[in-house]
Design a protein around this motif. Structure first.
Motif, PDB file in Angstrom:
ATOM      1  N   GLY A   1      67.088-117.367 -33.590  1.00 17.61           N
ATOM      2  CA  GLY A   1      68.773-117.197 -33.445  1.00 17.61           C
ATOM      3  C   GLY A   1      69.168-116.467 -34.395  1.00 17.61           C
ATOM      4  N   ARG A   2      68.825-116.819 -35.981  1.00 13.92           N
ATOM      5  CA  ARG A   2      69.553-116.459 -36.868  1.00 13.92           C
ATOM      6  C   ARG A   2      69.476-114.862 -37.595  1.00 13.92           C
ATOM      7  NH1 ARG A   2      68.220-120.908 -40.888  1.00 13.92           N
ATOM      8  NH2 ARG A   2      69.925-119.750 -41.914  1.00 13.92           N
ATOM      9  N   PRO A   3      70.810-114.120 -37.589  1.00 13.52           N
ATOM     10  CA  PRO A   3      70.540-112.628 -38.104  1.00 13.52           C
ATOM     11  C   PRO A   3      69.829-113.210 -40.085  1.00 13.52           C
ATOM     12  CG  PRO A   3      73.275-113.573 -38.647  1.00 13.52           C
ATOM     13  CD  PRO A   3      71.596-114.853 -37.701  1.00 13.52           C
ATOM     14  N   VAL A   4      68.892-111.804 -40.005  1.00 12.47           N
ATOM     15  CA  VAL A   4      68.080-111.639 -41.319  1.00 12.47           C
ATOM     16  C   VAL A   4      69.050-110.172 -41.961  1.00 12.47           C
ATOM     17  CG1 VAL A   4      66.868-111.106 -42.658  1.00 12.47           C
ATOM     18  CG2 VAL A   4      66.783-113.591 -40.790  1.00 12.47           C
ATOM     19  N   ALA A   5      69.930-109.726 -42.751  1.00 13.65           N
ATOM     20  CA  ALA A   5      69.916-109.019 -42.865  1.00 13.65           C
ATOM     21  C   ALA A   5      69.595-108.144 -43.374  1.00 13.65           C
ATOM     22  CB  ALA A   5      71.002-109.028 -43.712  1.00 13.65           C
ATOM     23  N   ILE A   6      68.676-107.122 -43.293  1.00 10.93           N
ATOM     24  CA  ILE A   6      68.353-106.271 -44.785  1.00 10.93           C
ATOM     25  C   ILE A   6      68.669-105.014 -45.842  1.00 10.93           C
ATOM     26  CG2 ILE A   6      65.798-104.861 -44.546  1.00 10.93           C
ATOM     27  CD1 ILE A   6      65.047-107.648 -43.557  1.00 10.93           C
ATOM     28  N   ALA A   7      69.557-104.212 -44.907  1.00 12.97           N
ATOM     29  CA  ALA A   7      70.190-103.291 -45.282  1.00 12.97           C
ATOM     30  C   ALA A   7      71.870-103.701 -45.315  1.00 12.97           C
ATOM     31  CB  ALA A   7      69.763-101.962 -45.643  1.00 12.97           C
ATOM     32  N   GLY A   8      72.819-103.268 -46.530  1.00 13.45           N
ATOM     33  CA  GLY A   8      73.953-103.161 -45.962  1.00 13.45           C
ATOM     34  C   GLY A   8      75.102-104.739 -46.403  1.00 13.45           C
ATOM     35  N   PRO A   9      75.777-105.222 -46.662  1.00 11.57           N
ATOM     36  CA  PRO A   9      76.587-103.192 -45.725  1.00 11.57           C
ATOM     37  C   PRO A   9      77.124-102.433 -46.061  1.00 11.57           C
ATOM     38  CG  PRO A   9      78.143-105.319 -46.775  1.00 11.57           C
ATOM     39  CD  PRO A   9      76.648-105.535 -46.947  1.00 11.57           C
ATOM     40  N   VAL A  10      76.746-100.777 -45.199  1.00 16.15           N
ATOM     41  CA  VAL A  10      76.962 -99.850 -46.736  1.00 16.15           C
ATOM     42  C   VAL A  10      77.702 -98.868 -44.900  1.00 16.15           C
ATOM     43  CG1 VAL A  10      74.903 -99.880 -47.363  1.00 16.15           C
ATOM     44  CG2 VAL A  10      74.852 -98.767 -44.859  1.00 16.15           C
ATOM     45  N   SER A  11      78.913 -98.561 -45.778  1.00 16.54           N
ATOM     46  CA  SER A  11      79.718 -96.881 -45.312  1.00 16.54           C
ATOM     47  C   SER A  11      79.306 -95.731 -45.315  1.00 16.54           C
ATOM     48  CB  SER A  11      81.305 -97.454 -45.258  1.00 16.54           C
ATOM     49  OG  SER A  11      81.604 -98.637 -45.269  1.00 16.54           O
ATOM     50  N   LEU A  12      78.741 -94.807 -44.348  1.00 15.50           N
ATOM     51  CA  LEU A  12      78.102 -93.413 -44.769  1.00 15.50           C
ATOM     52  C   LEU A  12      79.263 -92.936 -43.829  1.00 15.50           C
ATOM     53  CD1 LEU A  12      74.289 -95.177 -44.837  1.00 15.50           C
ATOM     54  CD2 LEU A  12      75.558 -94.506 -46.515  1.00 15.50           C
ATOM     55  N   ASN A  13      78.261 -91.411 -44.610  1.00 21.46           N
ATOM     56  CA  ASN A  13      78.406 -90.303 -43.790  1.00 21.46           C
ATOM     57  C   ASN A  13      78.017 -89.534 -43.275  1.00 21.46           C
ATOM     58  OD1 ASN A  13      81.141 -90.966 -43.234  1.00 21.46           O
ATOM     59  ND2 ASN A  13      81.980 -90.533 -45.220  1.00 21.46           N
ATOM     60  N   ILE A  14      77.159 -88.850 -42.033  1.00 21.78           N
ATOM     61  CA  ILE A  14      76.429 -87.411 -42.292  1.00 21.78           C
ATOM     62  C   ILE A  14      77.015 -86.500 -41.997  1.00 21.78           C
ATOM     63  CG2 ILE A  14      73.768 -87.242 -41.353  1.00 21.78           C
ATOM     64  CD1 ILE A  14      72.914 -89.468 -40.898  1.00 21.78           C
ATOM     65  N   ASP A  15      77.168 -85.094 -42.662  1.00 21.00           N
ATOM     66  CA  ASP A  15      77.622 -84.404 -42.235  1.00 21.00           C
ATOM     67  C   ASP A  15      76.675 -83.042 -42.577  1.00 21.00           C
ATOM     68  OD1 ASP A  15      80.036 -85.092 -42.676  1.00 21.00           O
ATOM     69  OD2 ASP A  15      79.794 -84.388 -44.474  1.00 21.00           O
ATOM     70  N   GLY A  16      77.442 -81.829 -41.109  1.00 19.73           N
ATOM     71  CA  GLY A  16      76.409 -81.267 -40.918  1.00 19.73           C
ATOM     72  C   GLY A  16      76.351 -80.230 -41.790  1.00 19.73           C
ATOM     73  N   GLY A  17      74.892 -79.565 -41.153  1.00 21.71           N
ATOM     74  CA  GLY A  17      74.820 -78.605 -42.731  1.00 21.71           C
ATOM     75  C   GLY A  17      73.808 -79.809 -44.095  1.00 21.71           C
ATOM     76  N   ARG A  18      73.878 -80.710 -44.040  1.00 22.19           N
ATOM     77  CA  ARG A  18      72.989 -80.995 -45.096  1.00 22.19           C
ATOM     78  C   ARG A  18      71.644 -81.685 -44.543  1.00 22.19           C
ATOM     79  NH1 ARG A  18      76.673 -81.401 -49.269  1.00 22.19           N
ATOM     80  NH2 ARG A  18      75.996 -83.918 -49.403  1.00 22.19           N
ATOM     81  N   MET A  19      71.113 -82.390 -45.815  1.00 22.21           N
ATOM     82  CA  MET A  19      70.416 -82.813 -45.704  1.00 22.21           C
ATOM     83  C   MET A  19      70.062 -83.847 -47.004  1.00 22.21           C
ATOM     84  SD  MET A  19      65.998 -82.042 -46.337  1.00 22.21           S
ATOM     85  CE  MET A  19      65.224 -82.267 -47.336  1.00 22.21           C
ATOM     86  N   ILE A  20      69.702 -85.577 -45.741  1.00 17.02           N
ATOM     87  CA  ILE A  20      70.065 -86.348 -46.650  1.00 17.02           C
ATOM     88  C   ILE A  20      68.737 -86.990 -47.112  1.00 17.02           C
ATOM     89  CG2 ILE A  20      70.958 -88.787 -46.751  1.00 17.02           C
ATOM     90  CD1 ILE A  20      73.431 -87.411 -45.608  1.00 17.02           C
ATOM     91  N   CYS A  21      68.208 -87.484 -47.784  1.00 18.63           N
ATOM     92  CA  CYS A  21      66.467 -88.792 -47.876  1.00 18.63           C
ATOM     93  C   CYS A  21      67.498 -89.675 -48.096  1.00 18.63           C
ATOM     94  CB  CYS A  21      66.193 -87.211 -49.432  1.00 18.63           C
ATOM     95  SG  CYS A  21      65.488 -86.441 -48.963  1.00 18.63           S
ATOM     96  N   LEU A  22      66.518 -90.762 -47.899  1.00 19.86           N
ATOM     97  CA  LEU A  22      66.607 -92.154 -47.321  1.00 19.86           C
ATOM     98  C   LEU A  22      65.317 -92.460 -48.504  1.00 19.86           C
ATOM     99  CD1 LEU A  22      68.095 -94.459 -46.977  1.00 19.86           C
ATOM    100  CD2 LEU A  22      66.562 -94.859 -44.729  1.00 19.86           C
ATOM    101  N   LEU A  23      65.766 -93.128 -49.295  1.00 19.06           N
ATOM    102  CA  LEU A  23      64.993 -93.328 -51.067  1.00 19.06           C
ATOM    103  C   LEU A  23      64.877 -94.503 -50.458  1.00 19.06           C
ATOM    104  CD1 LEU A  23      64.650 -90.129 -52.975  1.00 19.06           C
ATOM    105  CD2 LEU A  23      63.732 -90.089 -51.312  1.00 19.06           C
ATOM    106  N   GLY A  24      63.986 -95.798 -50.872  1.00 18.88           N
ATOM    107  CA  GLY A  24      63.881 -96.959 -51.689  1.00 18.88           C
ATOM    108  C   GLY A  24      62.096 -97.632 -52.089  1.00 18.88           C
ATOM    109  N   PRO A  25      62.094 -98.363 -52.767  1.00 16.10           N
ATOM    110  CA  PRO A  25      61.031 -99.386 -52.849  1.00 16.10           C
ATOM    111  C   PRO A  25      60.533 -99.386 -51.209  1.00 16.10           C
ATOM    112  CG  PRO A  25      62.285 -99.899 -54.596  1.00 16.10           C
ATOM    113  CD  PRO A  25      63.403 -99.037 -53.361  1.00 16.10           C
ATOM    114  N   ASN A  26      59.016-100.451 -51.207  1.00 22.90           N
ATOM    115  CA  ASN A  26      58.312-100.371 -49.776  1.00 22.90           C
ATOM    116  C   ASN A  26      59.216-101.889 -49.667  1.00 22.90           C
ATOM    117  OD1 ASN A  26      57.214 -99.058 -49.374  1.00 22.90           O
ATOM    118  ND2 ASN A  26      55.324 -99.437 -50.597  1.00 22.90           N
ATOM    119  N   GLY A  27      60.210-102.175 -49.296  1.00 21.59           N
ATOM    120  CA  GLY A  27      60.477-103.576 -48.367  1.00 21.59           C
ATOM    121  C   GLY A  27      61.611-103.230 -48.670  1.00 21.59           C
ATOM    122  N   SER A  28      62.121-102.922 -48.550  1.00 18.88           N
ATOM    123  CA  SER A  28      63.772-102.355 -49.317  1.00 18.88           C
ATOM    124  C   SER A  28      64.934-102.088 -48.380  1.00 18.88           C
ATOM    125  CB  SER A  28      64.543-101.372 -50.043  1.00 18.88           C
ATOM    126  OG  SER A  28      63.989 -99.899 -49.484  1.00 18.88           O
TER     127      SER A  28
END
Length: 341
Positions: free
Chosen positions: A21-48
């Motif tokens: 019943g309690r929130p556990v944040a894993i990632a963020g807060p983040v403000s992001l954009n994904i635009d057409g015509g672009r490839m974005i790679c999401l990287l990070g260590p295991n567990g990130s």
């Protein structure tokens, strides 16, 4: 040139889970954009939190906070599966459970958002399915059963299904998992080409750091602790030290000069290396693996020209015709502290 369409925007997005019943944040807060015509790679260590963020962006799990705007639709599409399926195609690492289906049947499921309850395929649907299978390199697999495929082949089938869905936004969780090196390169090249030629927005999580540095238009880099995210052109994240900060561990060092990781054996031995080109590059890598700190000058030193490797020290000089022979000499020779220190 017309400006690219923004497909997805987040504002202070917080991704995570509810535990007891309690929130556990894993990632963020983040403000992001994904635009057409672009490839974005999401990287990070295991567990990130890469998979958690991906699942939140794709609507598979609710956000703990913040907002998601998908093609101008402020979150409503994420709550409506039929609308979502026309906007986002998703490839996850979950195992394929429909072993009895043929490859063609599974790829054809990508057309379900357009074919209605009866699943009747029009000629246009069939053309798109054939194109998707060709792009994924499985055009000869149509009648094969999924249960007869290798893990890598199954991954290509799932990519073809996502391509057949023909959405403006594609999200892929480790799409190169289980693939051999040539296939991994082909998939990354294909996704980059698709972003350019079709103006799709493509977001993929991956552990293929070297390929991401070459193919990504933008990198989102998650830190292990706290869910902080850095974003930018891969070259900028290398030059400003972000990659080093996120991935450096004891015994491993990210070299911004080459965009690769070096394994350190924990020795403080120093050696000079002179030479240029491929011979010098691979000699340096071999010496670092042996635990040497490599400098551009000093004694002892090695001159590498690709034909011979000459080791010079205060005791004299020796020449070798392979790096292997050079390393063997460095391991076995009794060298005084004046020679290597």
């Amino acid at each position: 040139m017309s400006s690219r369409q923004t497909l997805l925007t987040t504002t202070e997005l917080l991704a995570g889970y509810h535990v007891g019943g309690r929130p556990v944040a894993i990632a963020g807060p983040v403000s992001l954009n994904i635009d057409g015509g672009r490839m974005i790679c999401l990287l990070g260590p295991n567990g990130s939190g890469k998979s958690t963020l991906m699942r939140t962006l794709s609507g598979l799990q609710p956000a703990l906070g913040g907002k998601i705007d998908l093609l101008g639709d402020k979150g409503a599409s994420l709550r409506d599966p039929s609308r979502l399926a026309r906007k986002i195609s998703l490839v996850l690492t979950d195992p394929v459970r429909h072993s009895h289906l043929t490859v063609y049947s599974l790829v054809a499921l990508g057309r379900y958002p357009y074919s209605g309850w009866l699943g009747t395929l029009r000629e246009e649907d069939k053309r798109i399915i054939a194109w998707a299978m060709e792009m994924a390199g499985i055009e000869g697999y149509a009648e094969r059963k999924m249960g007869m495929l290798s893990d890598g082949e199954k991954q290509k089938v799932m990519l073809a299904r996502a391509l057949a869905q023909d959405t403006p936004l594609m999200m892929l969780d480790e799409p190169t998992a289980h693939l051999d090196l040539p296939s991994r390169i082909q998939i990354m090249q294909l996704l980059h080409k698709l972003a350019r030629t079709t103006q799709k927005g493509i977001l993929l999580s991956t552990h293929e750091l070297d390929l991401a540095l070459q193919a990504a238009d933008e990198v989102w880099l998650l830190h292990r602790a706290g869910g902080a995210l850095e974003k930018g052109a891969p070259e900028d994240l290398v030059l400003n030290g972000t990659f080093e900060a996120v991935f450096d561990k004891e015994g491993i060092h990210f070299d911004k000069d080459t965009g690769s990781f070096h394994i350190h054996a924990g020795s403080s031995k120093k050696i000079g290396l002179m030479g240029e080109g491929a011979a010098a590059f691979w000699t340096k890598r071999a010496l670092q693996r042996e635990g040497f700190e490599v400098a551009s000058e000093g004694l002892p030193s090695i001159h590498a020209d690709g034909i011979t490797w000459t080791l010079k020290s205060i005791s004299g000089s020796q020449s070798f015709t392979t790096i292997s022979a050079l390393l063997q000499a460095l391991r076995t020779l009794t060298i005084s502290h004046e020679d290597i220190h």
